[in-house]
Design an enzyme around this catalytic site. Sequence first.
Site, mmCIF file in Angstrom:
data_model
loop_
_atom_site.group_PDB
_atom_site.id
_atom_site.type_symbol
_atom_site.label_atom_id
_atom_site.label_comp_id
_atom_site.label_asym_id
_atom_site.label_seq_id
_atom_site.Cartn_x
_atom_site.Cartn_y
_atom_site.Cartn_z
ATOM 1 N N ASN A 183 62.309 114.292 7.526
ATOM 2 C CA ASN A 183 62.783 113.876 8.713
ATOM 3 C C ASN A 183 63.327 114.659 9.625
ATOM 4 O O ASN A 183 64.709 114.785 9.333
ATOM 5 C CB ASN A 183 63.486 112.486 8.707
ATOM 6 C CG ASN A 183 63.699 111.734 10.200
ATOM 7 O OD1 ASN A 183 63.892 112.352 10.873
ATOM 8 N ND2 ASN A 183 63.470 110.437 10.065
ATOM 9 N N GLU A 196 58.450 108.077 -3.874
ATOM 10 C CA GLU A 196 58.621 106.619 -3.537
ATOM 11 C C GLU A 196 59.925 106.147 -3.547
ATOM 12 O O GLU A 196 60.519 106.260 -4.362
ATOM 13 C CB GLU A 196 57.610 105.956 -4.678
ATOM 14 C CG GLU A 196 57.530 104.377 -3.984
ATOM 15 C CD GLU A 196 56.569 103.690 -5.619
ATOM 16 O OE1 GLU A 196 56.275 102.528 -5.279
ATOM 17 O OE2 GLU A 196 56.286 104.317 -6.372
ATOM 18 N N ASP A 220 69.669 108.564 2.521
ATOM 19 C CA ASP A 220 69.068 107.190 2.447
ATOM 20 C C ASP A 220 69.799 106.217 3.581
ATOM 21 O O ASP A 220 70.935 106.149 3.410
ATOM 22 C CB ASP A 220 68.605 106.776 1.356
ATOM 23 C CG ASP A 220 67.493 105.519 1.588
ATOM 24 O OD1 ASP A 220 66.342 105.977 2.141
ATOM 25 O OD2 ASP A 220 67.780 104.386 1.386
ATOM 26 N N SER A 221 69.187 105.926 4.695
ATOM 27 C CA SER A 221 70.018 105.259 5.765
ATOM 28 C C SER A 221 69.157 104.097 6.217
ATOM 29 O O SER A 221 67.769 104.032 6.239
ATOM 30 C CB SER A 221 70.394 105.994 6.719
ATOM 31 O OG SER A 221 69.398 106.854 7.521
ATOM 32 N N ASP A 231 68.050 103.147 17.406
ATOM 33 C CA ASP A 231 69.220 103.779 18.148
ATOM 34 C C ASP A 231 69.198 103.052 19.684
ATOM 35 O O ASP A 231 70.411 102.815 20.024
ATOM 36 C CB ASP A 231 69.217 105.227 18.374
ATOM 37 C CG ASP A 231 69.745 106.104 17.066
ATOM 38 O OD1 ASP A 231 70.005 105.422 16.045
ATOM 39 O OD2 ASP A 231 69.566 107.293 17.277
ATOM 40 N N LYS A 291 77.231 111.053 19.574
ATOM 41 C CA LYS A 291 76.687 110.180 18.222
ATOM 42 C C LYS A 291 77.265 110.772 16.782
ATOM 43 O O LYS A 291 77.575 110.074 16.004
ATOM 44 C CB LYS A 291 75.214 110.096 18.355
ATOM 45 C CG LYS A 291 74.667 109.464 17.028
ATOM 46 C CD LYS A 291 73.198 109.331 17.083
ATOM 47 C CE LYS A 291 72.542 108.662 15.889
ATOM 48 N NZ LYS A 291 71.214 108.812 15.623
#
Length: 200
Positions: free
Chosen positions: A10, A42, A71-72, A157, A177
């Site tokens: 990402n 996975e 991981d969020s 967001d 941010k």
Amino acid sequence: MKTIIAASKNEHKIREITAITEKYGMKVISRDEAGIPDFEIEEDGETFEENSYKKAYEIMKYSNEITIADDSGLEVEYLNGEPGVYSARYAGDNANDKKNNEKLLCMLDGVTYTDRRAKFVSVITVVFPDGETLVARGECSGHIIDREEGEFGFGYDPLFIPNGYQRTFGQMNEETKNKISHRAKALEEMERLLSERGGI
């Protein structure tokens, strides 16, 4: 400056991580830049911690280099913590940001602002080739509004207003941010852990 491989593909996440880690003497490169093959990891964990560790460990195992993974997701109190670890695929495996946002708004239809309490959660894991693991968690609390506002950011967001502000993450520039976000807080905690360790 020490190079660390980011397990994430990402670009938004990598940019946020990079913007913050640079000041800690950590140069983050993407898995593509590191020459890691495009195999899928996975994300089948039940917690952010499990998924974050799995992503970092799998890339470290392949590369034998220090790896960082994030991981969020978003947890909405009214929805008993949903979408949680399913944030990126809330509207289905092939969902995009728009579809996920549409589903969230649908699930909260008719719910008052007061009851739209939510928090973004980020868990960042650094795994070293010798198996040492550092885990940092950051949270940012706020509310979900009833329509998208703002063109910045990604994911949820444009729907999330952090406590103490009148603007959504989608209306904030990256600099603002990155000072208050869940990922910023997780990275601050990671920096503390790295300092205790004596650096990379």
